[in-house]
Write a protein that holds these residues in place. Structure first.
Motif, PDB file in Angstrom:
ATOM      1  N   UNK A 202    -101.716  16.766  50.514  1.00  0.00           N
ATOM      2  CA  UNK A 202    -102.100  17.938  49.852  1.00  0.00           C
ATOM      3  C   UNK A 202    -102.079  19.219  49.415  1.00  0.00           C
ATOM      4  N   UNK A 203    -102.570  20.178  48.821  1.00  0.00           N
ATOM      5  CA  UNK A 203    -102.190  21.277  47.748  1.00  0.00           C
ATOM      6  C   UNK A 203    -103.126  21.884  48.128  1.00  0.00           C
ATOM      7  N   UNK A 204    -102.643  23.788  47.412  1.00  0.00           N
ATOM      8  CA  UNK A 204    -103.291  24.246  46.749  1.00  0.00           C
ATOM      9  C   UNK A 204    -102.668  25.244  46.055  1.00  0.00           C
ATOM     10  N   UNK A 205    -103.599  26.219  46.032  1.00  0.00           N
ATOM     11  CA  UNK A 205    -103.476  27.308  45.142  1.00  0.00           C
ATOM     12  C   UNK A 205    -104.275  28.658  45.107  1.00  0.00           C
ATOM     13  N   UNK A 206    -103.796  30.217  45.021  1.00  0.00           N
ATOM     14  CA  UNK A 206    -104.181  31.273  45.058  1.00  0.00           C
ATOM     15  C   UNK A 206    -104.270  31.634  43.115  1.00  0.00           C
ATOM     16  N   UNK A 207    -105.243  32.113  43.759  1.00  0.00           N
ATOM     17  CA  UNK A 207    -105.325  32.965  41.950  1.00  0.00           C
ATOM     18  C   UNK A 207    -106.119  34.452  41.936  1.00  0.00           C
ATOM     19  N   UNK A 208    -105.051  35.528  41.213  1.00  0.00           N
ATOM     20  CA  UNK A 208    -105.110  37.012  41.655  1.00  0.00           C
ATOM     21  C   UNK A 208    -105.962  37.682  40.349  1.00  0.00           C
ATOM     22  N   UNK A 209    -106.850  38.201  40.557  1.00  0.00           N
ATOM     23  CA  UNK A 209    -107.571  39.374  39.582  1.00  0.00           C
ATOM     24  C   UNK A 209    -107.905  40.234  39.394  1.00  0.00           C
ATOM     25  N   UNK A 210    -106.820  41.291  38.415  1.00  0.00           N
ATOM     26  CA  UNK A 210    -106.659  42.542  38.895  1.00  0.00           C
ATOM     27  C   UNK A 210    -107.423  43.553  37.909  1.00  0.00           C
ATOM     28  N   UNK A 211    -108.266  44.533  38.475  1.00  0.00           N
ATOM     29  CA  UNK A 211    -109.446  44.961  37.547  1.00  0.00           C
ATOM     30  C   UNK A 211    -110.719  44.442  36.701  1.00  0.00           C
ATOM     31  N   UNK A 212    -110.861  43.221  37.472  1.00  0.00           N
ATOM     32  CA  UNK A 212    -111.875  42.194  37.340  1.00  0.00           C
ATOM     33  C   UNK A 212    -111.481  41.640  36.404  1.00  0.00           C
ATOM     34  N   UNK A 213    -110.179  41.082  36.290  1.00  0.00           N
ATOM     35  CA  UNK A 213    -109.940  40.267  35.048  1.00  0.00           C
ATOM     36  C   UNK A 213    -108.308  39.698  35.833  1.00  0.00           C
ATOM     37  N   UNK A 214    -108.597  38.092  34.945  1.00  0.00           N
ATOM     38  CA  UNK A 214    -107.792  36.956  35.832  1.00  0.00           C
ATOM     39  C   UNK A 214    -106.148  37.477  35.574  1.00  0.00           C
ATOM     40  N   UNK A 215    -105.206  37.886  36.331  1.00  0.00           N
ATOM     41  CA  UNK A 215    -103.556  37.973  36.347  1.00  0.00           C
ATOM     42  C   UNK A 215    -102.857  37.096  36.808  1.00  0.00           C
ATOM     43  N   UNK A 216    -102.217  35.992  35.601  1.00  0.00           N
ATOM     44  CA  UNK A 216    -102.010  34.747  35.870  1.00  0.00           C
ATOM     45  C   UNK A 216    -100.346  35.034  36.710  1.00  0.00           C
ATOM     46  N   UNK A 217     -99.508  36.288  36.096  1.00  0.00           N
ATOM     47  CA  UNK A 217     -98.602  35.730  36.332  1.00  0.00           C
ATOM     48  C   UNK A 217     -97.965  36.489  37.760  1.00  0.00           C
ATOM     49  N   UNK A 218     -99.599  36.689  38.520  1.00  0.00           N
ATOM     50  CA  UNK A 218     -99.632  36.427  40.194  1.00  0.00           C
ATOM     51  C   UNK A 218     -99.845  35.548  40.959  1.00  0.00           C
ATOM     52  N   UNK A 219    -100.086  33.796  39.860  1.00  0.00           N
ATOM     53  CA  UNK A 219    -101.051  33.149  40.638  1.00  0.00           C
ATOM     54  C   UNK A 219    -100.158  32.280  41.083  1.00  0.00           C
ATOM     55  N   UNK A 220    -100.315  31.022  42.440  1.00  0.00           N
ATOM     56  CA  UNK A 220     -99.352  30.857  43.206  1.00  0.00           C
ATOM     57  C   UNK A 220     -99.399  30.176  43.323  1.00  0.00           C
TER      58      UNK A 220
END
Length: 606
Positions: free
Chosen positions: A403-421
C-alpha cells in the motif's frame, strides 16, 4: 537593447502556439510560432539574443505580447499563416502570392473529381484541409484514387471516350468518362472517400502499417516506403486540423477556468471556419460557473455581434430563454451548445488551454490575488483561521503487499507541488484497511512539520472513520489545535457534486452542493491527492516490471507476463521446460506462443 516591456517568463505557458508582438499604438509588429512559447519568447528578451539588428529594433518597440495556445506544432503553423495574412505585420516576410497550404478538393459534378489545390474559395468545389506538407496531400489523393477509383482527369466530358485513360488502366479510376462503362456505385465510392477526408480513417491506418511491415519483410523497400508515407499521412490526417476548413461559419467558443475566487474566461472567435480573434476576461467568482454563465453572455453580447453558434463549456437551465433573448436582440438566428465531441469539442479544449495560460500569466504578475477567496471560504465554513496552508491525504494499494499514500499541499488556494510527499506504508498488516494507512501517513508527515509549515487544513479522502483516525493522530502533537480536520466522502448516489464534507467537532456532515464557494477547493485537493497516489502506483509498477525477468521476452506485456508467472512460477523453471509446453498455456494467443517458444529455444540453458 532596451524595451519598456517587462518580460516575465512564468507569465507564458510551455505549450505549442502562436505569439503576436504589439506596439504602443496597437499595431501588430510580428507574428511567430513556437513549439514552446515560454522558451521561444525568452530567446527574444534575454540579455543577448542572436545578434540580428532587426530583432533588437523590434524588441524596443514591443509593449505587449499576446499568445494563443494550440494543440500541436501543425496547428501553430497554420494559425501563424492565417494571422500573418490578416494582420500583415511589419517585421514578417511578406508572401509574394496568394498561395498557401494545400487542400484536397472534390468537384461538384455528376461524377466528382479529386485533386490537390492551393487555392480555396471556388464554390464549384468542396474543400478539405489544409495540410502543412504538400507531399502528404498528394499521397492521400493517390491513396483515395487507388482505393475508391474517383476520377482525376480535368475537363473530360462524361461518357464520351472510347478508351480509358492511364489512371483507369492502372486501377486508379473507375472510368466514368468511357462510353458504355457502368458505374453504379460511384455515389457509394464518393461517400466513403468523404468519410476518410472527414477524418474517419477506421482500420486504414492499421492496414497501411501491416502492408508496410509485410513489404519490409519481403525486402521490397520501395513499396514499404510507399506504404510508410501513406501510414504517416493517415496518422496526421486522423488527427486533422481544427484551424480551418470547418463547417461552422460563425462560432464563438467560450471556456472558463475558476481558481482562487476568480473566473478566467477565454473566447475564440471563428469566422468562415478560421480562427479570427481571441480574447480574455477576468472577473470575481461568486458561485459556480454554470450559474454565472448566463449573466456573462448577456453582458458580453450587449454591445457585440452575436455569433450564429455559441459553444460553451457548461450547460445551464436558462439556455433556451437566453437563446430567445439573443435572437430578439440581434435579429439573427443563434444557438448555444455544450459540445461533447468533434470539431467544436477541439475548439473548446483549445479555449480552455488559453484560459489556463492567461491564469498563469496573471498569477506570475501578481494580478490574481487569492486572499479574498480564502476569506470567503473561511466565512462559509466558520473556520477559526484563514486556510492558507492546506494538505490533502489519500492512500491506495499498489499490490497485495505494497500500500502507498500521498500528501498534496495547497498554498493560498493553489497547488504547491514542491511540498508534495509520497509514502510507502511501513506498518502494514494483513486485513488492515485505509484507516491505518491514513494514520501512518499523517503521523509521518506531521513529524517533519515545524511551526512554519504546519497545515491550517488537513483534508482526508474518506468519511467519518478516516476523520476519527486522523483526529487521534493529531492529538499526539502540541499544536494540534491550530489545524482543522476535514474529510470528503462520496454521497449515497456516489456522483460528483453529491459528496459530503465531514468537519472535526461537528456531528452532521455538510453536502458539497451547499458550499458553492469552497466546493472547488476541496474537490480539487481531493482529486489532486488521488491523481498523485495513482501516478506513484504507476511508476512503481513500471519499475517492478523492469526488474522482472519475464519482461525481457519480446512482445510480452504485463497481462501475458502474469499468465507466464502463474503457469511456470519462475523464469528458471520456464527455461528448463520443453519449448513446446508453452503451446498449452491458456491466456496467450498463437503468435505469442510461437514467439515465446522460439525465445525459450534460443535462451534455454543446457
Amino acid at each position: 537593447m532596451s524595451s519598456s516591456f517587462e518580460f516575465i517568463p512564468k507569465a507564458y505557458p510551455e505549450v505549442p502556439g502562436v505569439y503576436r508582438m504589439i506596439s504602443d499604438s496597437g499595431e501588430v509588429l510580428y507574428v511567430g510560432k513556437a513549439k514552446n512559447l515560454r522558451k521561444r519568447l525568452s530567446q527574444y528578451f534575454q540579455s543577448q539574443n542572436d545578434g540580428r539588428y532587426q530583432i533588437d529594433l523590434l524588441i524596443t518597440k514591443v509593449v505587449q505580447v499576446e499568445t494563443i495556445g494550440t494543440r500541436d506544432e501543425k496547428d501553430a503553423l497554420i494559425l501563424e499563416n492565417q494571422l500573418i495574412k490578416r494582420d500583415k505585420p511589419k517585421y514578417n516576410i511578406r508572401l509574394k502570392d496568394d498561395k498557401t497550404y494545400p487542400y484536397i478538393r472534390l468537384s461538384k459534378d455528376e461524377y466528382p473529381r479529386i485533386e490537390v489545390s492551393r487555392q480555396k474559395g471556388d464554390p464549384q468545389y468542396e474543400y478539405f484541409g489544409p495540410y502543412t506538407q504538400s507531399y502528404m496531400a498528394s499521397r492521400l489523393v493517390e491513396f483515395i484514387s487507388t482505393r475508391y477509383g474517383l476520377r482525376r482527369c480535368p475537363g473530360v466530358p462524361m461518357k464520351t471516350l472510347e478508351k480509358p485513360c492511364l489512371y483507369a488502366q492502372i486501377g486508379q479510376c473507375c472510368a466514368p468518362c468511357v462510353i458504355g462503362k457502368p458505374v453504379m456505385d460511384y455515389c457509394e465510392r464518393l461517400s466513403q472517400a468523404r468519410r476518410l477526408l472527414a477524418g474517419h480513417t477506421g482500420g486504414l491506418i492499421r492496414e497501411a502499417k501491416e502492408n508496410m511491415e509485410l513489404a519490409s519483410e519481403q525486402m521490397n523497400y520501395e513499396m514499404a516506403a510507399h506504404y510508410r508515407d501513406i501510414w504517416k499521412a493517415l496518422q496526421g490526417f486522423e488527427k486533422g486540423t481544427i484551424l480551418e476548413g470547418g463547417k461552422h461559419e460563425s462560432v464563438d467558443v467560450i471556456a472558463c477556468i475558476q481558481q482562487r475566487g476568480w473566473n478566467i474566461i477565454s473566447i475564440l472567435q471563428v469566422r468562415g471556419g478560421v480562427l479570427w480573434n481571441s480574447d480574455h476576461f477576468q472577473q470575481r467568482s461568486m458561485s459556480l460557473w454554470r450559474e454565472e454563465l448566463p449573466t456573462f453572455l448577456l453582458e458580453y453580447y450587449s454591445h457585440r455581434e452575436v455569433a450564429k453558434l455559441i459553444s460553451v463549456d457548461d450547460d445551464f437551465e436558462e439556455r433556451e430563454d437566453l437563446i430567445g433573448i439573443l435572437r430578439d436582440r440581434s435579429g439573427v438566428p443563434c444557438d448555444i451548445r455544450q459540445p461533447k465531441r468533434g470539431e467544436l469539442k477541439s475548439w473548446l479544449s483549445m479555449a480552455r488551454q488559453n484560459a489556463r495560460a492567461e491564469m498563469s500569466c496573471l498569477e506570475a504578475t501578481g494580478e490574481l490575488d487569492g486572499t479574498e477567496y480564502l476569506e470567503r471560504v473561511q466565512r462559509e465554513l466558520d473556520l477559526p483561521k484563514l486556510p492558507k496552508k492546506c494538505i490533502a491525504l489519500d492512500a491506495a494499494i499498489f499490490s497485495l503487499e505494497e500500500p502507498v499514500g500521498s500528501v498534496v499541499s495547497f498554498l493560498d488556494g493553489k497547488a504547491n507541488k514542491k511540498a508534495y510527499r509520497k509514502f510507502k506504508i511501513k506498518q502494514y498488516a494483513a486485513g488492515s484497511g485505509d484507516v491505518y494507512y491514513i494514520e501512518e501517513i499523517l503521523r509521518r508527515y506531521l513529524k517533519r512539520c515545524d511551526e512554519e509549515s504546519w497545515p491550517d487544513i488537513i483534508l482526508i479522502d474518506g468519511g467519518q472513520l478516516q476523520l476519527d483516525a486522523a483526529s487521534k493522530v493529531l492529538l499526539e502533537y502540541t499544536n494540534s489545535q491550530s489545524s482543522c480536520l476535514l474529510a470528503l466522502s462520496k454521497g449515497e448516489a456516489r456522483k460528483s457534486g453529491d459528496e459530503l464534507l465531514h468537519i472535526q467537532g461537528r456531528s452532521q456532515p455538510l453536502s458539497l452542493n451547499e458550499l458553492p464557494v469552497s466546493m472547488r477547493l476541496w474537490t480539487e485537493m481531493r482529486d489532486e491527492a488521488h491523481r498523485t497516489v495513482n501516478q506513484f502506483i504507476s511508476k512503481r509498477m513500471i519499475n517492478k516490471r523492469m526488474l522482472s525477468p519475464f519482461s525481457k521476452i519480446p512482445g510480452i506485456g504485463p497481462k501475458s507476463e502474469k499468465v507466464l508467472r502463474e503457469h511456470y512460477g519462475t523464469m528458471r523453471d520456464m527455461l528448463l521446460s520443453e519449448p513446446e509446453s508453452v503451446m498449452k498455456v491458456k491466456g496467450l494467443n498463437k503468435n505469442q506462443k510461437e514467439m515465446i517458444k522460439y525465445w525459450i529455444m534460443a535462451n534455454a540453458k543446457e
